[in-house]
Design an enzyme around this catalytic site. Structure first.
Site, short mmCIF file in Angstrom:
data_model
loop_
_atom_site.label_atom_id
_atom_site.label_comp_id
_atom_site.label_asym_id
_atom_site.label_seq_id
_atom_site.Cartn_x
_atom_site.Cartn_y
_atom_site.Cartn_z
N VAL A 82 0.85 -1.20 0.00
CA VAL A 82 0.00 0.00 0.00
C VAL A 82 0.88 1.25 0.00
O VAL A 82 1.76 1.41 0.86
CB VAL A 82 -0.94 -0.01 1.22
CG1 VAL A 82 -1.75 1.28 1.26
CG2 VAL A 82 -1.85 -1.22 1.18
N LYS A 83 0.62 2.12 -0.99
CA LYS A 83 1.42 3.34 -1.12
C LYS A 83 0.72 4.48 -0.39
O LYS A 83 -0.48 4.73 -0.61
CB LYS A 83 1.59 3.66 -2.60
CG LYS A 83 2.87 4.34 -2.97
CD LYS A 83 3.03 4.32 -4.49
CE LYS A 83 4.19 5.17 -4.92
NZ LYS A 83 4.18 5.33 -6.39
N ILE A 84 1.47 5.14 0.50
CA ILE A 84 0.88 6.17 1.36
C ILE A 84 1.76 7.43 1.31
O ILE A 84 2.99 7.33 1.47
CB ILE A 84 0.79 5.66 2.82
CG1 ILE A 84 -0.14 4.43 2.89
CG2 ILE A 84 0.32 6.75 3.77
CD1 ILE A 84 -0.28 3.83 4.27
#
Ligand code: G3P
Length: 223
Positions: A82-84
């Site tokens: 997951v890219k945050i």
């Protein structure tokens, strides 16, 4: 150093994967916006093609929204990361994801302190944007070197993922600076192989080979 491609274009991903050296894929909302179809389907298709880590970015900017998207994206396939974005709410989400065992790629990193905080929060990857710093007359590679030293000083296991690369020279500089991963636009990956002396040399070898074959066919080659 691992190699990812930075795109959501399936043709480009398949072409890179066929080279046999692809370790993963990063996407962002700008990449997704160029493709057709549902977000989940695009990410699932990429995950089916490439068994390595595939980054799928959240677009919420509040903690609850980010966590809802993080849990959803992580459920699309086993290899989703997951890219945050590294904003205050994002930092909380990175820590919460680490606590839940969700892998994260922390994006839009432009400073050593952002990278330091991401590592403290338990990020899996940190993505310093080299090209965008170079674009405003800063030194993207200096950021990579500084993060490498901070992480090594304290033994942080967060992997440094060089992003926003624009040229094969950036790849060499990332390797020299000790990046764990680079994510490349597909054209940069192709350019890494190109060298005019390779093309000239191969042409000469093949020309000489054909001439030798012709002589052999004429019975002019000495045993
Ligand atoms: O995906 C993040 C990063 O690699 C974007 O690169 O070229 O838009 O600065 P760029």
């Amino acid at each position: 150093m691992k190699i990812f491609v930075d795109t959501a274009d399936m043709d480009a991903i398949r072409e890179a994967n066929a080279m046999g050296i692809l370790d993963g894929v990063t996407t962002n909302p700008s990449h997704i916006s160029k493709e057709s179809g549902a977000f989940d389907d695009i990410i699932r298709q990429i995950c089916d093609e490439v068994p390595g880590p595939v980054s799928a970015e959240v677009v919420a900017t509040d903690f609850d929204g980010m966590m809802a998207e993080a849990r959803h994206n992580a459920g699309i396939a086993d290899n989703v990361v997951v890219k945050i974005p590294i904003i205050p709410e994002g930092l909380k989400a990175i820590k919460a994801c680490a606590d839940e065992g969700i892998k994260t790629n922390v994006t839009l990193c432009f400073s050593p302190n952002q990278a330091y905080l991401a590592a403290k929060a338990g990020a899996t990857y940190i993505s310093p944007f080299i090209g965008r710093l170079d674009d405003i007359a800063h030194d993207g590679m200096d950021l990579i070197q500084t993060i490498r030293q901070i992480y090594d000083n304290y033994g942080y296991e967060t992997e440094i993922l060089g992003a926003s690369l624009r040229s094969p020279k950036h790849v060499v500089e990332c390797a020299l600076a000790g990046c764990d991963v680079v994510t490349l636009p597909p054209d940069v990956l192709q350019k890494m192989l190109a060298h005019p002396l390779t093309d000239i040399g191969l042409e000469r070898f093949l020309t000489d080979w054909k001439a030798w074959e012709a002589k052999q066919a004429d019975g002019k080659v000495l045993a």
